[in-house]
Design an enzyme around this catalytic site. Sequence first.
Site, PDB file in Angstrom:
ATOM      1  N   ARG A  83     107.479 147.008  80.601  1.00 25.51           N
ATOM      2  CA  ARG A  83     106.533 145.790  80.926  1.00 25.51           C
ATOM      3  C   ARG A  83     105.680 147.542  80.953  1.00 25.51           C
ATOM      4  O   ARG A  83     104.975 148.488  81.268  1.00 25.51           O
ATOM      5  CB  ARG A  83     106.320 146.437  82.407  1.00 25.51           C
ATOM      6  CG  ARG A  83     105.416 145.365  83.217  1.00 25.51           C
ATOM      7  CD  ARG A  83     105.063 145.626  84.760  1.00 25.51           C
ATOM      8  NE  ARG A  83     106.469 144.272  84.776  1.00 25.51           N
ATOM      9  CZ  ARG A  83     106.460 144.376  85.784  1.00 25.51           C
ATOM     10  NH1 ARG A  83     106.458 145.325  86.918  1.00 25.51           N
ATOM     11  NH2 ARG A  83     107.372 143.688  86.425  1.00 25.51           N
ATOM     12  N   ARG A 152     101.211 150.505  91.140  1.00 19.76           N
ATOM     13  CA  ARG A 152     101.087 149.681  89.901  1.00 19.76           C
ATOM     14  C   ARG A 152      99.842 149.141  89.003  1.00 19.76           C
ATOM     15  O   ARG A 152      99.168 149.776  89.860  1.00 19.76           O
ATOM     16  CB  ARG A 152     101.675 148.338  90.446  1.00 19.76           C
ATOM     17  CG  ARG A 152     103.380 147.992  90.865  1.00 19.76           C
ATOM     18  CD  ARG A 152     104.102 148.620  90.483  1.00 19.76           C
ATOM     19  NE  ARG A 152     105.735 148.555  90.991  1.00 19.76           N
ATOM     20  CZ  ARG A 152     105.993 147.747  90.707  1.00 19.76           C
ATOM     21  NH1 ARG A 152     106.496 146.414  90.736  1.00 19.76           N
ATOM     22  NH2 ARG A 152     107.409 148.126  91.760  1.00 19.76           N
ATOM     23  N   LYS A 214     105.882 150.132  96.069  1.00 16.10           N
ATOM     24  CA  LYS A 214     105.406 150.080  95.028  1.00 16.10           C
ATOM     25  C   LYS A 214     104.111 149.713  95.815  1.00 16.10           C
ATOM     26  O   LYS A 214     104.089 149.641  96.659  1.00 16.10           O
ATOM     27  CB  LYS A 214     105.471 148.527  94.074  1.00 16.10           C
ATOM     28  CG  LYS A 214     105.561 147.487  94.862  1.00 16.10           C
ATOM     29  CD  LYS A 214     105.924 146.501  93.900  1.00 16.10           C
ATOM     30  CE  LYS A 214     106.138 145.195  94.996  1.00 16.10           C
ATOM     31  NZ  LYS A 214     106.937 143.932  94.250  1.00 16.10           N
ATOM     32  N   LYS A 216      99.374 148.122  94.855  1.00 20.47           N
ATOM     33  CA  LYS A 216      99.267 147.149  94.049  1.00 20.47           C
ATOM     34  C   LYS A 216      97.696 147.840  94.944  1.00 20.47           C
ATOM     35  O   LYS A 216      97.295 147.110  95.297  1.00 20.47           O
ATOM     36  CB  LYS A 216      99.591 145.329  94.109  1.00 20.47           C
ATOM     37  CG  LYS A 216     101.246 145.469  93.538  1.00 20.47           C
ATOM     38  CD  LYS A 216     101.354 144.204  93.478  1.00 20.47           C
ATOM     39  CE  LYS A 216     102.895 144.490  93.016  1.00 20.47           C
ATOM     40  NZ  LYS A 216     103.578 142.505  92.724  1.00 20.47           N
ATOM     41  N   CYS A 431     107.712 132.265  86.805  1.00 20.15           N
ATOM     42  CA  CYS A 431     108.078 134.083  86.811  1.00 20.15           C
ATOM     43  C   CYS A 431     109.350 133.901  86.032  1.00 20.15           C
ATOM     44  O   CYS A 431     109.365 132.250  85.604  1.00 20.15           O
ATOM     45  CB  CYS A 431     108.457 134.401  88.318  1.00 20.15           C
ATOM     46  SG  CYS A 431     110.047 133.651  88.447  1.00 20.15           S
ATOM     47  N   CYS A 437     116.541 137.955  84.809  1.00 21.28           N
ATOM     48  CA  CYS A 437     115.603 138.883  85.651  1.00 21.28           C
ATOM     49  C   CYS A 437     117.475 138.940  87.047  1.00 21.28           C
ATOM     50  O   CYS A 437     117.334 137.759  87.328  1.00 21.28           O
ATOM     51  CB  CYS A 437     115.029 137.977  86.786  1.00 21.28           C
ATOM     52  SG  CYS A 437     113.929 138.789  88.164  1.00 21.28           S
ATOM     53  N   CYS A 476     113.107 133.401  93.286  1.00 19.98           N
ATOM     54  CA  CYS A 476     113.182 134.045  94.348  1.00 19.98           C
ATOM     55  C   CYS A 476     111.974 133.851  95.578  1.00 19.98           C
ATOM     56  O   CYS A 476     111.093 133.809  94.899  1.00 19.98           O
ATOM     57  CB  CYS A 476     113.989 135.295  93.942  1.00 19.98           C
ATOM     58  SG  CYS A 476     112.884 136.626  93.482  1.00 19.98           S
ATOM     59  N   CYS A 480     107.168 137.190  92.206  1.00 19.14           N
ATOM     60  CA  CYS A 480     106.002 137.786  91.426  1.00 19.14           C
ATOM     61  C   CYS A 480     105.291 136.797  91.518  1.00 19.14           C
ATOM     62  O   CYS A 480     103.443 137.048  90.293  1.00 19.14           O
ATOM     63  CB  CYS A 480     107.335 138.242  90.793  1.00 19.14           C
ATOM     64  SG  CYS A 480     107.984 139.123  90.867  1.00 19.14           S
TER      65      CYS A 480
END
Length: 565
Positions: A83, A152, A214, A216, A431, A437, A476, A480
Amino acid sequence: MSDSRPDLSQPVERLHENEQLKARSRHLRGTIAEGLDDLLTGAVPGEDPLLMKFHGIYQQDDRDRRADRRQRRLEPAYQFMVRLRIPGGVLDKRQWQGLDRLSRLYAERGLRITTRGTVQLHGVRKSQLRSLIQGLQPLGLDTIAACGDDSRGVVCGANPYLSKAHERVQQLARITSDRLIPKTGAYADIWHQQPTPVSDGEEPVYGELYLPRKFKVGFVLPPVNDVDIYGQDLGYIAVVDNGDLIGFNVCVGGGMGQLDNREDSYPRLAEEIGFIEADEAPAFAELVMSIQRDFGDRQDRHRARFKYTLDRLGLPWFLEELECHRGRPLEPARGVRFDHNGDRLGWQQGDDGLWHATLYVESGRVDDALRTQLGGFLEQYGGRLRLTTNQNLQLTHIETHELEQVQWRLEDLGLDWRLDPEAQAAHTLSCVALPTCGLAMAEAERYLPTFLERFQRLKAQYGLREEPITLRLTGCPNGCARPYLAEIALTGRAPGLYNLYLGGSFHGDRLAQLYAGNVDEERFLALLAPMLERYAGQRRDGEHFGDFLLRKQLLEERPLTSLSS
């Protein structure tokens, strides 16, 4: 002011195992370099895959092939997702062409635009990782902090109508990103093979433990809430007066991820706390992130996000801590308004006279014919590009005299159909999910075309085919594709089964509610049909589906479908 700081003076062995790994990693070096050179396996062994996330790299395997390879006594079909860090999603033509070339050399599934306005490359083999990352350097791109317990990639909304203000906000987003990324020499050491000795002062902000989880950061320009600003740990809402950026309303504590099997795990909306002047944004972000660094939970990783720190210690505590370090209180927030949280597809002209065209890209996947079409188009395109957080591609800075030629080229290459602003697909996100994944429990991207077609047929039964409804599909519950901010969302529970969420806001400022658990496609459509029928006949002018559900209290009587986790 009471000190609510966790006791980090205790032995690091008492902290979560991820914290212990970071502490002994020599500022994210670990033994990654040695693992890359191990030719006996397609994986990076041991704990290093966790450290590689800080470098923007996820170790994965092809789950479609797991059973077959296990039966043949072969190791999983290991591969890597890489990424990039692209602050605000802004690229020039040369960078996109370079990414296209690298994806053809090293990635099995083309380019994928993500819901944070960057690019992921899927299906990269271990032996190709260094060559890929070294190939990014001449393009002025990197993968630092695209994953991991750090800040991120910083996102920035796209509102070309406010061109002057947008340029300034984009610039601040990039400055903020550059300020918040880790400063470790591990990246140059491992990937560019430039030996960089470990130094005690290597991470002046992060230290040896980095963040608990993380963090954001997002910037947005009203009235378009395309980055879903209330889902960010730290959000900046631009305040614009006569085309000039005045400053930002600040909101804190958003987060989409949750675990279905823990009651103390939940999505949360960010809260507006005040106003700051524009130039303060980068330093302010470092201050807020540093408070989370010092007070976030480092023992229970599932409670380590900033949203849980705020709920555990309280917003008044945070504001007091913030004022203490900042030296002054925040000014009151200014009035702002949002209209929607999608992209405005098609042509738009900015207040600087330049034109922009937003092209729809299904699930952000640029592969096969689309990749070839875009490659041909860019050969004669002179403007810039922007990747949006709704997984679309925006052509920017097009002069009026170029407009006709650009439109002709789009039509000639079969790209003009992507400009339909009314298509349900324009308000839908998914996603990656299966097969790569490791967290996915159900399909998302691969299922989306079939799912979208059936949902559109259902809407058409009630004359709603052209009515935009925000729809999100994830494999899930981790969020995301920001499902908990949608009017309708499905989050994966098992193959073919999803939890159904309803009632989010078309503007992205209200959480959806869990309505039914473990539903398959047939059950989902059966539950939604009577709601859409009532919406078609009883809605008010301009009323969106999520607002209608709440006004009519249609979510209060839940179906018999199990809601258990």
